[in-house]
Design a protein around this motif. Structure first.
Motif, PDB file in Angstrom:
ATOM      1  N   VAL A  97      41.151   0.192  12.688  1.00 30.95           N
ATOM      2  CA  VAL A  97      42.078   1.106  13.495  1.00 30.95           C
ATOM      3  C   VAL A  97      42.667   2.348  12.820  1.00 30.95           C
ATOM      4  CG1 VAL A  97      43.147  -0.991  14.207  1.00 30.95           C
ATOM      5  CG2 VAL A  97      43.904  -0.122  12.118  1.00 30.95           C
ATOM      6  N   GLU A  98      42.392   2.482  11.436  1.00 35.18           N
ATOM      7  CA  GLU A  98      42.731   3.697  11.023  1.00 35.18           C
ATOM      8  C   GLU A  98      41.740   4.952  11.776  1.00 35.18           C
ATOM      9  OE1 GLU A  98      45.250   4.123   9.116  1.00 35.18           O
ATOM     10  OE2 GLU A  98      45.713   2.156   8.601  1.00 35.18           O
ATOM     11  N   TYR A  99      40.604   4.649  11.964  1.00 39.86           N
ATOM     12  CA  TYR A  99      39.929   5.598  12.808  1.00 39.86           C
ATOM     13  C   TYR A  99      40.498   6.096  14.107  1.00 39.86           C
ATOM     14  CZ  TYR A  99      36.160   4.512   9.324  1.00 39.86           C
ATOM     15  OH  TYR A  99      35.718   4.023   8.097  1.00 39.86           O
ATOM     16  N   LEU A 100      41.243   5.237  14.738  1.00 42.80           N
ATOM     17  CA  LEU A 100      41.617   5.232  15.892  1.00 42.80           C
ATOM     18  C   LEU A 100      43.177   6.169  16.199  1.00 42.80           C
ATOM     19  CD1 LEU A 100      40.742   1.973  17.694  1.00 42.80           C
ATOM     20  CD2 LEU A 100      39.303   4.021  17.423  1.00 42.80           C
ATOM     21  N   MET A 101      44.075   5.542  14.968  1.00 42.54           N
ATOM     22  CA  MET A 101      45.319   6.278  15.181  1.00 42.54           C
ATOM     23  C   MET A 101      45.784   6.413  13.635  1.00 42.54           C
ATOM     24  SD  MET A 101      47.032   4.224  18.427  1.00 42.54           S
ATOM     25  CE  MET A 101      48.194   5.713  18.742  1.00 42.54           C
ATOM     26  N   GLY A 102      45.160   6.576  12.787  1.00 45.02           N
ATOM     27  CA  GLY A 102      45.495   6.931  11.542  1.00 45.02           C
ATOM     28  C   GLY A 102      45.866   8.464  11.392  1.00 45.02           C
ATOM     29  N   ASP A 103      46.933   8.880  10.196  1.00 41.48           N
ATOM     30  CA  ASP A 103      47.226  10.232   9.925  1.00 41.48           C
ATOM     31  C   ASP A 103      48.005  10.384  11.110  1.00 41.48           C
ATOM     32  OD1 ASP A 103      46.494  10.019   7.435  1.00 41.48           O
ATOM     33  OD2 ASP A 103      44.687  11.325   7.693  1.00 41.48           O
ATOM     34  N   GLY A 126      48.104  -1.390  10.214  1.00 42.64           N
ATOM     35  CA  GLY A 126      47.814   0.261  10.156  1.00 42.64           C
ATOM     36  C   GLY A 126      48.722   0.782   9.315  1.00 42.64           C
ATOM     37  N   THR A 127      48.422   1.980   8.626  1.00 41.92           N
ATOM     38  CA  THR A 127      49.185   2.698   7.577  1.00 41.92           C
ATOM     39  C   THR A 127      50.130   3.535   8.140  1.00 41.92           C
ATOM     40  OG1 THR A 127      47.223   2.545   6.131  1.00 41.92           O
ATOM     41  CG2 THR A 127      48.904   4.390   5.632  1.00 41.92           C
ATOM     42  N   ASP A 128      51.414   3.442   7.844  1.00 36.29           N
ATOM     43  CA  ASP A 128      52.421   4.356   8.245  1.00 36.29           C
ATOM     44  C   ASP A 128      52.119   5.677   7.813  1.00 36.29           C
ATOM     45  OD1 ASP A 128      54.551   5.169   9.680  1.00 36.29           O
ATOM     46  OD2 ASP A 128      56.027   3.772   8.679  1.00 36.29           O
ATOM     47  N   SER A 129      52.752   6.723   8.477  1.00 36.01           N
ATOM     48  CA  SER A 129      52.604   8.165   8.142  1.00 36.01           C
ATOM     49  C   SER A 129      53.868   8.985   8.368  1.00 36.01           C
ATOM     50  CB  SER A 129      51.354   8.799   8.586  1.00 36.01           C
ATOM     51  OG  SER A 129      51.218  10.100   8.660  1.00 36.01           O
ATOM     52  N   PRO A 130      54.381  10.090   7.939  1.00 32.72           N
ATOM     53  CA  PRO A 130      55.091  10.705   8.190  1.00 32.72           C
ATOM     54  C   PRO A 130      55.055  11.655   9.516  1.00 32.72           C
ATOM     55  CG  PRO A 130      55.211  11.108   5.735  1.00 32.72           C
ATOM     56  CD  PRO A 130      53.864  10.217   6.338  1.00 32.72           C
ATOM     57  N   LEU A 131      53.548  11.885   9.670  1.00 31.53           N
ATOM     58  CA  LEU A 131      53.021  12.217  10.775  1.00 31.53           C
ATOM     59  C   LEU A 131      53.459  11.521  12.047  1.00 31.53           C
ATOM     60  CD1 LEU A 131      49.834  13.973   9.466  1.00 31.53           C
ATOM     61  CD2 LEU A 131      51.904  15.285   9.895  1.00 31.53           C
ATOM     62  N   ILE A 132      53.465  10.308  11.914  1.00 35.14           N
ATOM     63  CA  ILE A 132      53.839   9.482  13.159  1.00 35.14           C
ATOM     64  C   ILE A 132      55.307   9.888  13.554  1.00 35.14           C
ATOM     65  CG2 ILE A 132      53.808   7.301  14.203  1.00 35.14           C
ATOM     66  CD1 ILE A 132      52.127   6.207  12.051  1.00 35.14           C
ATOM     67  N   HIS A 133      55.995   9.839  12.543  1.00 32.92           N
ATOM     68  CA  HIS A 133      57.640  10.082  13.044  1.00 32.92           C
ATOM     69  C   HIS A 133      57.737  11.435  13.353  1.00 32.92           C
ATOM     70  CE1 HIS A 133      58.429   6.121  11.325  1.00 32.92           C
ATOM     71  NE2 HIS A 133      57.336   6.495  10.611  1.00 32.92           N
TER      72      HIS A 133
END
Length: 615
Positions: free
Chosen positions: A502-508, A392-399
């Motif tokens: 998986v990007e559709y489930l927990m992306g961004d 999955g693609t990391d994102s600053p929003l996760i952090h």
């Protein structure tokens, strides 16, 4: 929704009085009627307690007899009208408007494969006299229980432990190691395989059927569903997937609104129950009264009132609210423990118990709820680790939104052997791991971390804590004769989600991204775009300080304290909690719940009269 029970013997006459006693102990599951059926040779007795929801006429009473086939059934087949239409085209004729007759006709048409056609929650036993067999089945997620014992010359089954424990020869001895493992690692659950906490009692696992031979009592089991993704075609875009998912969830809600008695919804301030209320309102239209039931904790951070108000402003339900209080929990601990049958991991289950009771007090027998969405759709922040591990693609929003989910570093002492960790914790008087309060080593077989998000969701949905949460929901609702229906556990939803990127489930940096996208324009953004909402959780620390801690202290000092617990450790934990160490709260609750269960369920069962299963 009902309570079912039965005893089958290969050679001796079954004691019908024992089955009647079993169903009597489950009267709360079905206060609208009771039924008993005995086959001519006396070697099978089926019992039933009825909660009339669909076709409440006497014609649909159970056990349901149709020629050589007899059925006792707990649950609902939501798509019974569609199956009925298909079976009519195949020549079947129906005498009732209910779903029990659909199961019988489907068995005649498709045999063991009939369960693959059912969209619902169910546990049933079907006796086929011509084939001399008992066909038992349980729904895909295990929403409805099916417990059984193999005794000396008999096979017995029931919806609840208490019914089986009333049979002579069925021991209430508990597997302490399994109980300890549940407290240490509740995500492993007690509800996914054949074993239960009682070695004498087993269960049909979710998504399985079991055939019992009427001549020999030999059993044969098979799994009929594994949650594999739906057949893949062209990969949809996220907007296309969200649109398709919204239609699918709306259809799951539509099916679960089918009822001949009033239907309402649980409403917290979270995304899941709020989405269901909004979709139910769209299905019913503005003119139909729709009741919602909520638990409130005014004046605490656990209160969800403003979010509930936003949903209510959009959907205009008839609102009902209850404020669960610790003093009421203490007063009702005996009834609560008796109803749940196994220890309760969190005080949140008492809040659920209160909401279900509120519905019954207001004449609503059926409730929709949002259980299952977190596990199926990626609602927990800890899933971000699996999401990233699988590409999955990391994102600053996760952090920024869920920083704790990715920055948890395993302390050095967690890698020590369990015995050494316990010794260290007791020496320095630190630590909140409940295993420190156990008298012996509890060995947990740690599964390797899931390789990706889909594996994590499938594991938790089908082989994790969701099964335990569903058991809580079943017992807490049935304690008040209320049926709870869960649109997110429609099997089509898991199959659909498992086939998406998986990007559709927990992306961004979004948990349950697909649901949030699908509900755009339907659910108020105040709720839809809310981050870090953590379940329906009472202020457990405050409850302990206000009312519950003296009860914990009393339990610790009782001479009958379970040998599972180290008394000295818990005395220390109480002192630390009083001094401000709130990390002890979860463990203190678990000890109280365990000891209450031992007194109010195990000891209460031991004092009851036992019934001989065979004459």
């Amino acid at each position: 929704m009902c309570g079912i029970a039965g005893i089958l013997s290969a050679a001796r006459t079954v004691n019908a009085g024992a089955v009647q006693a079993m169903t009597g102990l489950m009267a709360h599951r079905g206060p609208d009627g009771a039924g008993l059926w005995e086959n001519p040779n006396g070697r099978l007795v089926l019992g039933h307690r009825r909660l009339a929801i669909i076709d409440p006429s006497p014609a649909s009473a159970q056990p349901f007899v149709a020629g050589s086939i007899v059925l006792t059934f707990n649950g609902e087949i939501y798509n019974y009208r569609e199956i009925r239409a298909e079976l009519i085209t195949r020549g079947h004729v129906f005498a009732t408007e209910g779903d029990a007759e659909i199961i019988v006709a489907a068995w005649r048409q498709w045999g063991e494969a009939c369960v693959e056609f059912f969209n619902g929650m169910f546990a049933f036993a079907l006796w086929d006299e011509d084939r001399n067999l008992l066909f038992c089945a349980r729904d895909r997620f295990g929403e409805k229980p099916f417990l059984y014992v193999e005794g000396d010359g008999f096979f017995a089954f029931a919806s609840e432990y208490k019914a089986l424990l009333t049979l002579d020869g069925v021991s209430a001895a508990v597997e302490d190691g399994r109980l300890a493992r549940f407290f240490v690692a509740p995500a492993d659950g007690l509800d996914r395989d054949e074993r239960t906490l009682f070695p004498a009692i087993r269960q049909v696992p979710p998504a399985q059927v079991m055939i019992v031979d009427g001549r020999t009592l030999e059993r044969r089991s098979a799994c009929y569903w594994t949650g594999r993704p739906a057949r893949k075609g062209r990969r949809p875009s996220l907007p296309e997937a969200a649109f398709a998912f919204r239609d699918l969830l709306a259809d799951a809600v539509r099916l679960r609104l089918r009822s001949d008695v009033p239907v309402g919804s649980c409403l917290s301030g979270g995304l899941d129950s709020s989405a269901i209320v909004c979709l139910a309102r769209r299905e019913l239209g503005e003119s139909t009264p729709y009741h919602t039931f909520s638990g409130r904790f005014p004046g605490t951070s656990a209160d969800e009132g403003p979010y509930m108000d936003a949903v209510a402003a959009a959907t205009h339900p008839v609102r009902h609210e209850v404020e669960p209080k610790p003093e009421n929990l203490l007063a009702e601990l005996a009834q609560f423990s008796w109803a749940n049958e196994l220890p309760v991991d969190s005080a949140s289950q008492y809040a659920q118990y209160c909401v279900f009771r509120l519905a019954r007090q207001n004449g609503v027998k059926v409730l929709l709820d949002g259980q299952g969405a977190d596990e199926i759709m990626g609602g927990y922040e800890q899933y971000f680790s699996a999401y990233l591990r699988g590409g999955g693609t990391d994102s600053p929003l996760i952090h920024s939104r869920y920083g704790d989910a990715l920055t948890q570093v395993q302390p050095w002492h967690t890698r020590l052997p369990p015995g050494l960790r316990r010794l260290l914790a007791r020496t320095v008087h630190k630590g909140s791991d409940i295993s420190f309060g156990l008298t012996g080593d509890v060995r947990i077989e740690r599964r390797p971390p899931p390789a990706n998000l889909h594996e994590a969701l499938c594991r938790d949905s089908l082989d994790g804590f969701l099964g335990t949460l569903l058991r809580y929901g079943d017992r807490n609702s049935m304690a008040h004769s209320v049926e709870v229906r869960l649109p997110f556990t429609d099997h089509r939803i898991l199959e659909f989600v498992q086939g998406l990127p998986v990007e559709y489930l927990m992306g961004d940096g979004e948990t349950k991204r697909l649901l949030r996208t699908a509900m755009d324009g339907i659910l108020p953004d105040m709720v839809r775009l809310r981050w870090r909402k953590h379940g329906f959780v009472p202020p457990q620390v405050a409850w302990l300080h206000q009312t519950l801690l003296p009860a914990v202290e009393q339990a610790v000092e009782e001479s009958s304290l379970s040998p599972l617990w180290d008394r000295a450790w818990w005395r220390s934990a109480i002192r630390r909690f009083r001094a401000g160490d709130t990390s002890q709260a979860a463990g203190l609750w678990k000890l109280l719940a365990c000891e209450s269960w031992r007194v109010h369920f195990l000891a209460a069962m031991a004092s009851r009269h036992k019934f001989q299963p065979l004459l």
